[in-house]
Design a protein around this motif. Structure first.
Motif, mmCIF file in Angstrom:
data_model
loop_
_atom_site.group_PDB
_atom_site.id
_atom_site.type_symbol
_atom_site.label_atom_id
_atom_site.label_comp_id
_atom_site.label_asym_id
_atom_site.label_seq_id
_atom_site.Cartn_x
_atom_site.Cartn_y
_atom_site.Cartn_z
ATOM 1 N N ASP A 19 0.816 -1.208 0.000
ATOM 2 C CA ASP A 19 0.000 0.000 0.000
ATOM 3 C C ASP A 19 0.854 1.263 0.000
ATOM 4 O OD1 ASP A 19 -2.026 -1.794 0.236
ATOM 5 O OD2 ASP A 19 -2.774 -1.083 2.170
ATOM 6 N N ARG A 119 -8.357 1.568 3.272
ATOM 7 C CA ARG A 119 -7.409 1.193 2.217
ATOM 8 C C ARG A 119 -7.806 1.781 0.871
ATOM 9 N NH1 ARG A 119 -6.294 -4.405 1.034
ATOM 10 N NH2 ARG A 119 -4.402 -3.564 0.067
ATOM 11 N N ALA A 122 -6.080 1.118 -2.614
ATOM 12 C CA ALA A 122 -5.108 0.049 -2.370
ATOM 13 C C ALA A 122 -5.782 -1.308 -2.314
ATOM 14 C CB ALA A 122 -4.352 0.325 -1.071
#
Length: 242
Positions: A19, A119, A122
């Motif tokens: 990430d 996230r 990602a």
């Protein structure tokens, strides 16, 4: 860009798949009170487990590429620019829908941390985002990629690296052990859990318990903060101080 042997300067060629995020670090002056305004020191910077690993590898003189996915937003552009400034080659896909991953870290007066993670893009890293991995020496996979949404890309990266003759490492991070995911990795050269992650995988935080993982990894390095780290393989356990 793409990873490979373009530089020809003898440096190890490492690809990190993980990430790239924006970290918002908020240190409160006093304990937060619901409904109240609390003075705080707030700092924003590029982060993400994969990006942090890549930046430290670059600082150590490694020829390193980060494969990641960000949103089509100012935060993503700034994070990529900061990555380049750190000496990392970006192979970063831009997601037209999801925002760049963001982690809000709330730090209390005593130093305790609470992290709020999204996230975003990602979690949508796809197999098609992976560059050719021929010519690399090593692939490091951040365990967050093995979460839902991006898991296929993580498993594909490991398989491609093995096919290219590269060594591999995995930081288990959020993988856990509930679905037997480690058994699907196809074997890795190095597994890198901290003590809490080791306990989730083996039932014990003691480095010696990592021998139970030697069916999925050739070696395990258990990190234990200021207590140091232990290397575990079929020859035994070796511990070094921090």
């Amino acid at each position: 860009g793409r990873p490979g042997r373009a530089r020809g300067d003898g440096r190890p060629r490492v690809v990190v798949v993980g990430d790239l995020a924006v970290d918002v670090l908020a240190t409160a002056a006093t304990a937060p009170v619901p409904g109240a305004e609390v003075p705080a020191r707030i700092v924003t910077a590029a982060g993400g487990a994969g990006a942090n690993t890549a930046a430290w590898l670059a600082a150590a003189g490694v020829d390193v590429t980060l494969v990641a996915r960000v949103g089509a937003d100012a935060a993503g552009r700034a994070a990529v620019a900061e990555l380049v400034d750190a000496g990392v080659r970006p192979v970063v896909a831009v997601d037209p829908e999801a925002p760049t991953a963001t982690v809000v870290v709330l730090v209390g007066p005593g130093g305790e941390r609470t992290m709020l993670s999204d996230r975003g893009a990602a979690a949508r890293l796809a197999v098609a985002d992976l560059p050719p991995l021929d010519g690399i020496d090593h692939l490091h996979l951040s365990g967050y990629v093995l979460g839902s949404g991006s898991r296929d890309a993580g498993l594909a990266a490991l398989a491609a690296a093995r096919g290219a003759g590269a060594s591999t490492s995995v930081d288990p991070q959020a993988t856990g052990s509930s679905d037997g995911l480690l058994g699907r990795l196809g074997g890795v050269d190095l597994l890198l859990p901290n003590a809490a992650e080791l306990a989730a995988l083996t039932g014990s935080p003691e480095p010696g318990s990592a021998t139970a993982l030697l069916n999925v990894a050739h070696a395990v390095v258990v990190t234990t903060g200021d207590a140091g780290a232990s290397w575990v393989d079929r020859d035994g356990v070796r511990t070094v101080r921090a």
